[in-house]
Design a protein around this motif. Structure first.
Motif, PDB file in Angstrom:
ATOM      1  N   MET A   1       0.564  -1.475   0.212  1.00 56.67           N
ATOM      2  CA  MET A   1      -0.395  -0.074   0.208  1.00 56.67           C
ATOM      3  C   MET A   1       0.977   1.378   0.098  1.00 56.67           C
ATOM      4  O   MET A   1       2.057   1.477   1.136  1.00 56.67           O
ATOM      5  CB  MET A   1      -0.646   0.159   1.422  1.00 56.67           C
ATOM      6  CG  MET A   1      -1.505   1.107   1.082  1.00 56.67           C
ATOM      7  SD  MET A   1      -2.372   1.340   2.917  1.00 56.67           S
ATOM      8  CE  MET A   1      -3.566   2.550   2.621  1.00 56.67           C
ATOM      9  N   PRO A   2       0.653   2.578  -1.160  1.00 58.73           N
ATOM     10  CA  PRO A   2       1.350   3.634  -0.460  1.00 58.73           C
ATOM     11  C   PRO A   2       1.294   4.771   0.556  1.00 58.73           C
ATOM     12  O   PRO A   2       0.121   4.916   0.698  1.00 58.73           O
ATOM     13  CB  PRO A   2       1.036   4.658  -2.136  1.00 58.73           C
ATOM     14  CG  PRO A   2      -0.749   3.077  -2.394  1.00 58.73           C
ATOM     15  CD  PRO A   2      -0.145   2.802  -1.961  1.00 58.73           C
ATOM     16  N   MET A   3       2.595   4.784   1.084  1.00 53.69           N
ATOM     17  CA  MET A   3       2.084   6.372   2.128  1.00 53.69           C
ATOM     18  C   MET A   3       1.853   6.895   1.566  1.00 53.69           C
ATOM     19  O   MET A   3       2.439   7.733   0.782  1.00 53.69           O
ATOM     20  CB  MET A   3       3.775   5.579   2.994  1.00 53.69           C
ATOM     21  CG  MET A   3       3.974   4.477   3.469  1.00 53.69           C
ATOM     22  SD  MET A   3       2.906   3.751   5.419  1.00 53.69           S
ATOM     23  CE  MET A   3       1.034   3.131   4.491  1.00 53.69           C
ATOM     24  N   GLY A   6       5.222   8.882   1.626  1.00 55.34           N
ATOM     25  CA  GLY A   6       6.067   8.879   0.882  1.00 55.34           C
ATOM     26  C   GLY A   6       5.752   6.760   0.785  1.00 55.34           C
ATOM     27  O   GLY A   6       6.320   6.617   1.596  1.00 55.34           O
ATOM     28  N   GLY A   7       6.395   6.412  -0.505  1.00 49.30           N
ATOM     29  CA  GLY A   7       6.975   4.714  -0.023  1.00 49.30           C
ATOM     30  C   GLY A   7       6.072   3.660  -0.327  1.00 49.30           C
ATOM     31  O   GLY A   7       4.683   4.242  -0.193  1.00 49.30           O
ATOM     32  N   HIS A   8       6.424   1.974   0.101  1.00 43.74           N
ATOM     33  CA  HIS A   8       4.617   1.051   0.289  1.00 43.74           C
ATOM     34  C   HIS A   8       5.097   0.868   1.470  1.00 43.74           C
ATOM     35  O   HIS A   8       6.305   0.853   1.917  1.00 43.74           O
ATOM     36  CB  HIS A   8       5.112   0.314  -0.899  1.00 43.74           C
ATOM     37  CG  HIS A   8       4.369   0.731  -1.958  1.00 43.74           C
ATOM     38  ND1 HIS A   8       5.182   2.001  -3.064  1.00 43.74           N
ATOM     39  CD2 HIS A   8       3.596   0.825  -2.727  1.00 43.74           C
ATOM     40  CE1 HIS A   8       4.576   2.456  -3.927  1.00 43.74           C
ATOM     41  NE2 HIS A   8       3.545   1.781  -3.493  1.00 43.74           N
ATOM     42  N   ALA A   9       4.583  -0.118   1.940  1.00 50.33           N
ATOM     43  CA  ALA A   9       4.649  -0.972   2.731  1.00 50.33           C
ATOM     44  C   ALA A   9       3.183  -1.791   3.141  1.00 50.33           C
ATOM     45  O   ALA A   9       2.480  -1.743   2.189  1.00 50.33           O
ATOM     46  CB  ALA A   9       3.970   0.318   4.380  1.00 50.33           C
ATOM     47  N   TRP A  10       3.499  -2.986   3.204  1.00 42.86           N
ATOM     48  CA  TRP A  10       2.730  -3.745   3.776  1.00 42.86           C
ATOM     49  C   TRP A  10       1.398  -4.028   4.901  1.00 42.86           C
ATOM     50  O   TRP A  10       1.957  -3.320   5.968  1.00 42.86           O
ATOM     51  CB  TRP A  10       3.025  -5.259   4.240  1.00 42.86           C
ATOM     52  CG  TRP A  10       3.915  -6.227   3.227  1.00 42.86           C
ATOM     53  CD1 TRP A  10       5.652  -5.501   3.009  1.00 42.86           C
ATOM     54  CD2 TRP A  10       3.623  -6.554   2.490  1.00 42.86           C
ATOM     55  NE1 TRP A  10       6.069  -6.219   1.779  1.00 42.86           N
ATOM     56  CE2 TRP A  10       5.056  -7.066   1.504  1.00 42.86           C
ATOM     57  CE3 TRP A  10       2.120  -7.839   1.872  1.00 42.86           C
ATOM     58  CZ2 TRP A  10       5.114  -7.833   0.398  1.00 42.86           C
ATOM     59  CZ3 TRP A  10       2.467  -8.508   0.758  1.00 42.86           C
ATOM     60  CH2 TRP A  10       3.958  -8.741  -0.134  1.00 42.86           C
ATOM     61  N   ASN A  35      13.211   3.120   5.551  1.00 40.79           N
ATOM     62  CA  ASN A  35      11.691   2.133   4.556  1.00 40.79           C
ATOM     63  C   ASN A  35      10.926   2.238   5.624  1.00 40.79           C
ATOM     64  O   ASN A  35      10.556   1.546   6.106  1.00 40.79           O
ATOM     65  CB  ASN A  35      12.060   1.592   3.765  1.00 40.79           C
ATOM     66  CG  ASN A  35      12.533   1.426   2.678  1.00 40.79           C
ATOM     67  OD1 ASN A  35      13.102   2.821   1.935  1.00 40.79           O
ATOM     68  ND2 ASN A  35      12.456   0.540   2.254  1.00 40.79           N
ATOM     69  N   PRO A  37       7.872   2.664   7.970  1.00 38.80           N
ATOM     70  CA  PRO A  37       6.089   3.346   7.238  1.00 38.80           C
ATOM     71  C   PRO A  37       6.051   4.659   7.922  1.00 38.80           C
ATOM     72  O   PRO A  37       6.122   4.624   9.116  1.00 38.80           O
ATOM     73  CB  PRO A  37       5.502   2.304   7.044  1.00 38.80           C
ATOM     74  CG  PRO A  37       5.961   1.095   8.180  1.00 38.80           C
ATOM     75  CD  PRO A  37       7.855   1.250   7.989  1.00 38.80           C
ATOM     76  N   ASP A 269      11.581  -4.074   3.729  1.00 37.71           N
ATOM     77  CA  ASP A 269      10.593  -3.752   3.102  1.00 37.71           C
ATOM     78  C   ASP A 269       8.974  -3.023   4.278  1.00 37.71           C
ATOM     79  O   ASP A 269       9.582  -3.507   5.530  1.00 37.71           O
ATOM     80  CB  ASP A 269       9.204  -5.183   3.673  1.00 37.71           C
ATOM     81  CG  ASP A 269       9.608  -5.139   1.333  1.00 37.71           C
ATOM     82  OD1 ASP A 269      10.759  -4.896   0.302  1.00 37.71           O
ATOM     83  OD2 ASP A 269       8.725  -6.417   0.683  1.00 37.71           O
ATOM     84  N   TYR A 272       2.775  -2.844   8.118  1.00 38.59           N
ATOM     85  CA  TYR A 272       2.092  -1.920   9.236  1.00 38.59           C
ATOM     86  C   TYR A 272       1.262  -3.474   9.462  1.00 38.59           C
ATOM     87  O   TYR A 272       0.600  -3.348   9.079  1.00 38.59           O
ATOM     88  CB  TYR A 272       1.150  -1.007   8.765  1.00 38.59           C
ATOM     89  CG  TYR A 272       0.748   0.849   8.642  1.00 38.59           C
ATOM     90  CD1 TYR A 272       1.245   0.445  10.457  1.00 38.59           C
ATOM     91  CD2 TYR A 272       1.949   1.231   7.788  1.00 38.59           C
ATOM     92  CE1 TYR A 272       1.650   1.883  10.730  1.00 38.59           C
ATOM     93  CE2 TYR A 272       2.247   2.750   8.568  1.00 38.59           C
ATOM     94  CZ  TYR A 272       2.141   2.634  10.104  1.00 38.59           C
ATOM     95  OH  TYR A 272       2.217   3.836  10.388  1.00 38.59           O
TER      96      TYR A 272
END
Ligand code: HEM
Length: 362
Positions: A1-3, A6-10, A35, A37, A269, A272
């Motif tokens: 999922m986009p934060m 910026g960046g992405h997190a599970w 990274n 999140p 990675d 969350y």
């Protein structure tokens, strides 16, 4: 999922997977990681591992032991008469002059600050300026300069506060922790006092406001608090599950490759484990979208987290919430919203799910 920052997190959503994730040492709390999140840009002052929330074992294990010795159930029980006194005092002030009034700024925030001030032995005359600064730090309606000024104020205040405890210890939590481990650095103690202030103040205040909002929508449970005081405990537990104000406090970053809930997560990675999703997982709670204080035989909610970083202030928060909801139910039997439900403003940004205001009358 986009934060948003910026960046992405599970996002981990199943109850069992969230518990597993929060107990897995391969998922790190280190906020210095690029990274790590966050839904909002993390202020530089928080991009450190100085706070115990950002530490990993073995450093975290040793540090937590020191703080835990101060957060025992026995100590919290010992605080009950004084917390009750503060609750009654702030309820009196709130009642003074009649409604409508804003429960967030005129009750929840100042009361919880006074309680945490008591725990940390902060002089009463300093609470006003600390109140302004803690509000200012995460108030995204303010300019970055104003927020920076609030952070600087807190830095200086707590450096001086903790330095004074090293020099002239008293019979208080900070002095006792220093006495048990004189090798702790001033910086570590400053981070700890700030964590206790923020954790103790903001999340509990938010739980009071959102809890009261929920109770205005379920007046039968509010009335029961007055008529049958022993209902307070199940009401508090269900509000913690239902409202879940710290969903964004449990972010992690993978220190190594791992498999979680059938998905392969790569080293680096962001992850969350969502306590809010877990607390509404139908596999763990029947009719999870309903507010039902007398649930039996179900799983325990994860509002205080789980595993090695489980909230150290949970017993104090539970005590405050029990005393506050009960006192409000006794004092304001007709407590209700002073605006339509859809006009109650939610505060955007920050790590705690909060209301900007809760206009109530009685
Ligand atoms: C309703 C109120 C509160 C809620 C919902 C809450 C929630 C949480 C959560 C979810 C965590 C775990 C974060 C993680 O896993 O990374 C946490 C940690 C913590 N909380 Fe609370 N908290 C509350 C009140 C308090 C109070 C009153 C205090 C202080 C007296 C406090 C002190 C702490 C500390 C020191 C930690 C760090 C524990 C560690 O890293 O080992 N909290 N809290």
């Amino acid at each position: 999922m986009p934060m948003a920052a910026g960046g992405h997190a599970w996002i981990v959503t199943r109850y069992e997977d969230v518990r597993t994730a929060l107990s897995d040492d391969r998922l790190s709390n280190d906020r210095r990681h690029a990274n790590y999140p966050s839904p909002i840009p993390i202020p530089p002052v928080m991009r450190t591992n100085g706070s115990m929330l950002s530490m990993d074992p073995p450093k975290h294990t040793a540090f937590r032991k020191l703080v835990k010795a101060e957060c025992t159930l026995q100590r919290v029980h010992g605080m009950e008469p004084r917390v009750q006194q503060l609750v009654d005092e702030y309820v009196d002030r709130f009642a003074d002059g009649g409604g409508p009034k804003d429960l967030v700024l005129q009750f929840s925030m100042p009361l919880t600050l006074a309680v945490i001030g008591e725990l940390l032995a902060i002089p009463g005359q300093d609470l006003g300026s600390l109140y302004d600064a803690t509000r200012g730090m995460f108030d995204y309606a303010r300019t970055p300069e104003q927020r920076r000024a609030a952070v600087d104020f807190l830095d200086t205040y707590f450096e001086e506060f903790v330095a004074a405890k090293y020099k002239t210890p008293g019979d208080d939590m900070v002095s006792r922790i220093i006495a048990r481990n004189p090798d702790l650095s001033l910086t570590e103690m400053v981070h700890l006092t700030r964590l206790l202030l923020n954790g103790g103040h903001d999340s509990t205040a938010s739980m009071i406001s959102l809890g009261v909002l929920t109770l205005t929508q379920h007046p039968e449970h509010f009335a029961a608090l007055r008529e049958k005081p022993d209902t307070a405990e199940p009401v508090v537990e269900e509000l913690l599950r239902y409202v879940n104000v710290t969903d964004l406090a449990t972010a992690r970053v993978a220190a190594t490759d791992l498999v979680l809930g059938g998905s392969t997560i790569s080293a680096g990675d962001g992850v969350y484990p969502s306590t809010a999703a877990a607390n509404r997982d139908p596999a763990a709670f029947d009719s999870p979208e309903e507010f039902q204080p007398y649930r039996t035989g179900e799983r325990k909610h994860l509002a205080f987290g789980f595993g090695r970083h489980l909230c150290l202030g949970a017993d104090l928060a539970r005590l405050e919430l029990r005393l506050v909801y009960s006192a409000l139910a006794r004092r304001f039997p007709a407590l209700r919203l002073a605006v339509p439900l859809e006009d109650v403003p939610v505060l955007d940004g920050g790590f705690v799910y909060r209301l900007a205001a809760l206009p109530v009358t009685w």
